[in-house]
Design an enzyme around this catalytic site. Structure first.
Site, PDB file in Angstrom:
ATOM      1  N   SER A  11     -34.684  28.357  20.561  1.00 49.96           N
ATOM      2  CA  SER A  11     -36.047  27.899  20.816  1.00 49.96           C
ATOM      3  C   SER A  11     -35.956  26.390  21.011  1.00 49.96           C
ATOM      4  CB  SER A  11     -36.905  28.219  19.595  1.00 49.96           C
ATOM      5  OG  SER A  11     -38.095  27.464  19.594  1.00 49.96           O
ATOM      6  N   TYR A  59     -38.227  28.847  10.413  1.00 46.89           N
ATOM      7  CA  TYR A  59     -37.952  29.111  11.834  1.00 46.89           C
ATOM      8  C   TYR A  59     -37.081  27.993  12.420  1.00 46.89           C
ATOM      9  CZ  TYR A  59     -39.128  30.590  16.651  1.00 46.89           C
ATOM     10  OH  TYR A  59     -39.082  31.037  17.959  1.00 46.89           O
TER      11      TYR A  59
HETATM   12  P1  NAI Z   1     -42.170  39.660  20.193  1.00 48.40           P
HETATM   13  O1  NAI Z   1     -42.906  39.701  18.907  1.00 48.40           O
HETATM   14  O2  NAI Z   1     -42.908  39.970  21.457  1.00 48.40           O
HETATM   15  O3  NAI Z   1     -40.874  40.592  20.135  1.00 48.40           O
HETATM   16  C1  NAI Z   1     -39.979  40.544  19.055  1.00 48.40           C
HETATM   17  C2  NAI Z   1     -39.341  41.900  18.888  1.00 48.40           C
HETATM   18  O4  NAI Z   1     -38.392  41.803  17.810  1.00 48.40           O
HETATM   19  C3  NAI Z   1     -40.332  43.008  18.524  1.00 48.40           C
HETATM   20  O5  NAI Z   1     -40.164  44.111  19.401  1.00 48.40           O
HETATM   21  C4  NAI Z   1     -39.944  43.372  17.084  1.00 48.40           C
HETATM   22  O6  NAI Z   1     -40.143  44.752  16.789  1.00 48.40           O
HETATM   23  C5  NAI Z   1     -38.465  43.006  17.063  1.00 48.40           C
HETATM   24  N1  NAI Z   1     -37.964  42.797  15.714  1.00 48.40           N
HETATM   25  C6  NAI Z   1     -38.538  42.081  14.711  1.00 48.40           C
HETATM   26  N2  NAI Z   1     -37.804  42.175  13.601  1.00 48.40           N
HETATM   27  C7  NAI Z   1     -36.722  42.957  13.890  1.00 48.40           C
HETATM   28  C8  NAI Z   1     -35.606  43.412  13.152  1.00 48.40           C
HETATM   29  N3  NAI Z   1     -35.446  43.103  11.868  1.00 48.40           N
HETATM   30  N4  NAI Z   1     -34.697  44.195  13.780  1.00 48.40           N
HETATM   31  C9  NAI Z   1     -34.859  44.535  15.086  1.00 48.40           C
HETATM   32  N5  NAI Z   1     -35.908  44.142  15.817  1.00 48.40           N
HETATM   33  C10 NAI Z   1     -36.832  43.364  15.233  1.00 48.40           C
HETATM   34  O7  NAI Z   1     -41.542  38.178  20.256  1.00 48.40           O
HETATM   35  P2  NAI Z   1     -40.978  37.288  21.451  1.00 48.40           P
HETATM   36  O8  NAI Z   1     -41.906  36.172  21.634  1.00 48.40           O
HETATM   37  O9  NAI Z   1     -40.577  38.104  22.599  1.00 48.40           O
HETATM   38  O10 NAI Z   1     -39.690  36.651  20.735  1.00 48.40           O
HETATM   39  C11 NAI Z   1     -38.360  37.061  21.011  1.00 48.40           C
HETATM   40  C12 NAI Z   1     -37.423  35.948  20.572  1.00 48.40           C
HETATM   41  O11 NAI Z   1     -37.717  34.759  21.309  1.00 48.40           O
HETATM   42  C13 NAI Z   1     -37.533  35.570  19.092  1.00 48.40           C
HETATM   43  O12 NAI Z   1     -36.250  35.321  18.568  1.00 48.40           O
HETATM   44  C14 NAI Z   1     -38.347  34.296  19.132  1.00 48.40           C
HETATM   45  O13 NAI Z   1     -38.099  33.477  18.018  1.00 48.40           O
HETATM   46  C15 NAI Z   1     -37.838  33.676  20.413  1.00 48.40           C
HETATM   47  N6  NAI Z   1     -38.722  32.685  20.995  1.00 48.40           N
HETATM   48  C16 NAI Z   1     -40.000  33.006  21.343  1.00 48.40           C
HETATM   49  C17 NAI Z   1     -40.820  32.048  21.896  1.00 48.40           C
HETATM   50  C18 NAI Z   1     -42.227  32.338  22.261  1.00 48.40           C
HETATM   51  O14 NAI Z   1     -42.957  31.359  22.517  1.00 48.40           O
HETATM   52  N7  NAI Z   1     -42.668  33.585  22.341  1.00 48.40           N
HETATM   53  C19 NAI Z   1     -40.339  30.680  22.134  1.00 48.40           C
HETATM   54  C20 NAI Z   1     -38.977  30.451  21.736  1.00 48.40           C
HETATM   55  C21 NAI Z   1     -38.211  31.429  21.192  1.00 48.40           C
END
Ligand code: NAI
Length: 264
Positions: free
Chosen positions: A146, A159
């Site tokens: 991130s 985080y």
């Molecule tokens: P999201 O909430 O849309 O998707 C995250 C997914 O991870 C979900 O499907 C959830 O079920 C799964 N998950 C959560 N805990 C888990 C576990 N213990 N084992 C397996 N799966 C698990 O989130 P998003 O935004 O797509 O985030 C994805 C990655 O991108 C994360 O690592 C987040 O920190 C990173 N990120 C997101 C940003 C944003 O602005 N959305 C910016 C920078 C990084």
């Protein structure tokens, strides 16, 4: 361009791919020719993503996996390899967000954050290396960092600590993996409108005592060059480039995709 962005013949495993950034990346990788393993805590969501890919003519399977559970990770990788062959590309992307000032941050929440982001990255890396180190066939590991791998924001102690930690893991893997043709990178997106971010907007508004619109304008996008969110396609395109890149000229890097919020 000399290189083609094809993943034909490759198998990619993406964690957290039932939603948001991971889901879109799975679809982009499948369109580029990869067979994709959708590994997520949310089995129904993983299956739905795999079905959407299959309906569009691609190859994918959904696998229930809690990335913090070593036995579940190893079992999931075994199933994945049996179904789609050795893993060539790992994207360690599963993540959550919990916001609170340090003085109110529950120790249990701190541990949960580090477990999902760091333990999850470590355990899935270890499992993927069994495929990648065998016969030095190699591969690419991409960690979802991130801007918070480089910058700090209030309320996000766990985080920010976890996302900084991924830089260290990627650099060590870039050094250790080189002898086995394994490369490692961190992609560092700015704010992307996914369920993870949509949940934070009202939480931050409450904690900071400002409106939701002000959280977006004056907190999330304040330092971008154009006031724009990063998109899931922006992140997937960078991941595709890193996954398809043909040599170790590019390894151990962190690529920030953030509309100029953070400049290296
Ligand atoms: P999201 O909430 O849309 O998707 C995250 C997914 O991870 C979900 O499907 C959830 O079920 C799964 N998950 C959560 N805990 C888990 C576990 N213990 N084992 C397996 N799966 C698990 O989130 P998003 O935004 O797509 O985030 C994805 C990655 O991108 C994360 O690592 C987040 O920190 C990173 N990120 C997101 C940003 C944003 O602005 N959305 C910016 C920078 C990084």
């Amino acid at each position: 361009m000399n290189m083609t962005l094809s993943l034909k013949g490759k198998t990619a495993l993406i964690t957290g791919a039932a939603s948001g950034i991971g889901r879109n990346m799975a679809e982009v990788f499948a369109r580029a020719g990869a067979a994709v393993v959708i590994a997520d805590l949310n089995q129904d969501g993983a299956d739905a993503t795999a079905k959407a890919i299959a309906d569009a003519g691609g190859k994918a399977i959904g696998i229930a996996m809690n990335v913090t559970d070593e036995a579940a990770v190893n079992a999931g990788f075994e199933r994945a390899v049996k179904a789609l062959g050795p893993i060539d590309i790992l994207v360690s992307n599963a993540g959550i967000q919990i916001v609170n000032p340090i003085e109110n941050y529950a120790f249990a929440d701190w541990k949960k954050m580090l477990a999902i982001h760091l333990d999850g990255a470590f355990l899935t890396t270890k499992a993927a290396l069994r495929s990648m180190y065998a016969g030095d066939r190699g591969g690419v590991v991409i960690y979802m960092g991130s801007v918070h791998s480089h910058e700090a924001s209030k309320l996000k102690s766990a985080y920010v600590a976890a996302k900084h930690g991924l830089l260290g893991l990627a650099k060590v893997l870039a050094k250790e993996g080189a002898a086995h043709n394994v490369r490692a990178h961190v992609i560092c997106p700015g704010f992307v409108r996914t369920p993870l971010v949509d949940k934070q907007i009202p939480e931050q508004a409450k904690e900071l005592g400002i409106s939701a619109a002000d959280v977006i304008r004056n907190v999330m996008l304040k330092d971008t060059v154009d006031g724009e969110f990063t998109t899931v396609d922006d992140v997937a395109d960078v991941a595709l480039f890193l996954a398809a890149f043909p040599s170790a000229a590019l390894t151990g890097q962190s690529i920030v995709v953030s509309h100029g919020w953070f400049m290296q």
